[in-house]
Design a protein around this motif. Sequence first.
Motif, PDB file in Angstrom:
ATOM      1  N   PRO A  33       0.812  -1.224   0.000  1.00 12.38           N
ATOM      2  CA  PRO A  33       0.000   0.000   0.000  1.00 12.38           C
ATOM      3  C   PRO A  33       0.842   1.270   0.000  1.00 12.38           C
ATOM      4  O   PRO A  33       1.888   1.343   0.653  1.00 12.38           O
ATOM      5  CB  PRO A  33      -0.810  -0.104   1.294  1.00 12.38           C
ATOM      6  CG  PRO A  33      -0.048  -1.031   2.169  1.00 12.38           C
ATOM      7  CD  PRO A  33       0.661  -1.971   1.245  1.00 12.38           C
ATOM      8  N   ARG A  36      -1.595   6.799   1.200  1.00 11.29           N
ATOM      9  CA  ARG A  36      -3.052   6.996   1.314  1.00 11.29           C
ATOM     10  C   ARG A  36      -3.748   5.667   1.601  1.00 11.29           C
ATOM     11  O   ARG A  36      -4.670   5.592   2.420  1.00 11.29           O
ATOM     12  CB  ARG A  36      -3.610   7.639   0.035  1.00 11.29           C
ATOM     13  CG  ARG A  36      -5.109   7.757  -0.001  1.00 11.29           C
ATOM     14  CD  ARG A  36      -5.611   8.744   1.031  1.00 11.29           C
ATOM     15  NE  ARG A  36      -7.059   8.860   0.914  1.00 11.29           N
ATOM     16  CZ  ARG A  36      -7.869   8.982   1.942  1.00 11.29           C
ATOM     17  NH1 ARG A  36      -7.397   9.022   3.159  1.00 11.29           N
ATOM     18  NH2 ARG A  36      -9.163   9.074   1.763  1.00 11.29           N
ATOM     19  N   GLU A  37      -3.336   4.617   0.940  1.00 10.79           N
ATOM     20  CA  GLU A  37      -3.926   3.298   1.177  1.00 10.79           C
ATOM     21  C   GLU A  37      -3.669   2.837   2.603  1.00 10.79           C
ATOM     22  O   GLU A  37      -4.539   2.285   3.255  1.00 10.79           O
ATOM     23  CB  GLU A  37      -3.366   2.292   0.168  1.00 10.79           C
ATOM     24  CG  GLU A  37      -3.776   2.603  -1.254  1.00 10.79           C
ATOM     25  CD  GLU A  37      -2.940   1.886  -2.285  1.00 10.79           C
ATOM     26  OE1 GLU A  37      -1.775   1.523  -1.983  1.00 10.79           O
ATOM     27  OE2 GLU A  37      -3.432   1.699  -3.400  1.00 10.79           O
ATOM     28  N   GLN A  38      -2.462   3.076   3.108  1.00 14.80           N
ATOM     29  CA  GLN A  38      -2.131   2.704   4.483  1.00 14.80           C
ATOM     30  C   GLN A  38      -2.984   3.489   5.470  1.00 14.80           C
ATOM     31  O   GLN A  38      -3.439   2.945   6.473  1.00 14.80           O
ATOM     32  CB  GLN A  38      -0.646   2.934   4.754  1.00 14.80           C
ATOM     33  CG  GLN A  38      -0.204   2.477   6.133  1.00 14.80           C
ATOM     34  CD  GLN A  38      -0.360   0.987   6.346  1.00 14.80           C
ATOM     35  OE1 GLN A  38       0.182   0.193   5.597  1.00 14.80           O
ATOM     36  NE2 GLN A  38      -1.109   0.592   7.362  1.00 14.80           N
ATOM     37  N   LEU A  40      -6.009   4.587   4.976  1.00 15.30           N
ATOM     38  CA  LEU A  40      -7.349   3.992   4.945  1.00 15.30           C
ATOM     39  C   LEU A  40      -7.375   2.674   5.713  1.00 15.30           C
ATOM     40  O   LEU A  40      -8.334   2.393   6.444  1.00 15.30           O
ATOM     41  CB  LEU A  40      -7.810   3.796   3.502  1.00 15.30           C
ATOM     42  CG  LEU A  40      -8.064   5.080   2.709  1.00 15.30           C
ATOM     43  CD1 LEU A  40      -8.356   4.751   1.254  1.00 15.30           C
ATOM     44  CD2 LEU A  40      -9.188   5.897   3.326  1.00 15.30           C
ATOM     45  N   LEU A  41      -6.323   1.874   5.559  1.00 15.81           N
ATOM     46  CA  LEU A  41      -6.246   0.622   6.322  1.00 15.81           C
ATOM     47  C   LEU A  41      -6.209   0.888   7.822  1.00 15.81           C
ATOM     48  O   LEU A  41      -6.857   0.187   8.599  1.00 15.81           O
ATOM     49  CB  LEU A  41      -5.016  -0.186   5.889  1.00 15.81           C
ATOM     50  CG  LEU A  41      -5.084  -0.826   4.516  1.00 15.81           C
ATOM     51  CD1 LEU A  41      -3.723  -1.419   4.146  1.00 15.81           C
ATOM     52  CD2 LEU A  41      -6.172  -1.872   4.450  1.00 15.81           C
ATOM     53  N   VAL A  54     -13.719   1.671   2.679  1.00 16.84           N
ATOM     54  CA  VAL A  54     -12.328   1.689   2.217  1.00 16.84           C
ATOM     55  C   VAL A  54     -12.287   1.429   0.715  1.00 16.84           C
ATOM     56  O   VAL A  54     -11.622   2.153  -0.042  1.00 16.84           O
ATOM     57  CB  VAL A  54     -11.466   0.663   2.978  1.00 16.84           C
ATOM     58  CG1 VAL A  54     -10.089   0.523   2.338  1.00 16.84           C
ATOM     59  CG2 VAL A  54     -11.338   1.046   4.446  1.00 16.84           C
ATOM     60  N   LEU A  58     -10.996   4.002  -2.164  1.00 15.45           N
ATOM     61  CA  LEU A  58      -9.898   3.615  -3.063  1.00 15.45           C
ATOM     62  C   LEU A  58     -10.330   3.738  -4.507  1.00 15.45           C
ATOM     63  O   LEU A  58      -9.576   4.236  -5.357  1.00 15.45           O
ATOM     64  CB  LEU A  58      -9.450   2.189  -2.761  1.00 15.45           C
ATOM     65  CG  LEU A  58      -8.676   1.988  -1.469  1.00 15.45           C
ATOM     66  CD1 LEU A  58      -8.483   0.508  -1.200  1.00 15.45           C
ATOM     67  CD2 LEU A  58      -7.339   2.716  -1.497  1.00 15.45           C
ATOM     68  N   ASP A  59     -11.548   3.310  -4.810  1.00 17.91           N
ATOM     69  CA  ASP A  59     -12.060   3.427  -6.175  1.00 17.91           C
ATOM     70  C   ASP A  59     -12.193   4.885  -6.609  1.00 17.91           C
ATOM     71  O   ASP A  59     -11.872   5.227  -7.740  1.00 17.91           O
ATOM     72  CB  ASP A  59     -13.414   2.739  -6.310  1.00 17.91           C
ATOM     73  CG  ASP A  59     -13.320   1.227  -6.320  1.00 17.91           C
ATOM     74  OD1 ASP A  59     -12.207   0.698  -6.514  1.00 17.91           O
ATOM     75  OD2 ASP A  59     -14.363   0.577  -6.125  1.00 17.91           O
ATOM     76  N   THR A  62      -8.987   6.485  -7.836  1.00 18.61           N
ATOM     77  CA  THR A  62      -8.387   6.020  -9.101  1.00 18.61           C
ATOM     78  C   THR A  62      -9.171   6.465 -10.314  1.00 18.61           C
ATOM     79  O   THR A  62      -8.907   6.018 -11.409  1.00 18.61           O
ATOM     80  CB  THR A  62      -8.301   4.477  -9.109  1.00 18.61           C
ATOM     81  OG1 THR A  62      -9.609   3.923  -8.976  1.00 18.61           O
ATOM     82  CG2 THR A  62      -7.391   3.977  -8.003  1.00 18.61           C
TER      83      THR A  62
END
Length: 64
Positions: A33, A36-38, A40-41, A54, A58-59, A62
Amino acid sequence: MKPLQPSDLMQRDGRERAVAWALTITQNTPLAPAQREQQLLNQFVAGELSLDEVITLLDEGTED
């Protein structure tokens, strides 16, 4: 260690286990990740976001 069940995601320790597993298998790969992904996790683990939220966030990130 017992396998994770969907109901385990209702409790923080289950969410922590699920995220830790995912991070372990993606470590040092292109799937690891980004920041930003981290974030959200981390919010998912803390119970601030559901898994569906989440995925939606994420969608949305992108759609450039």
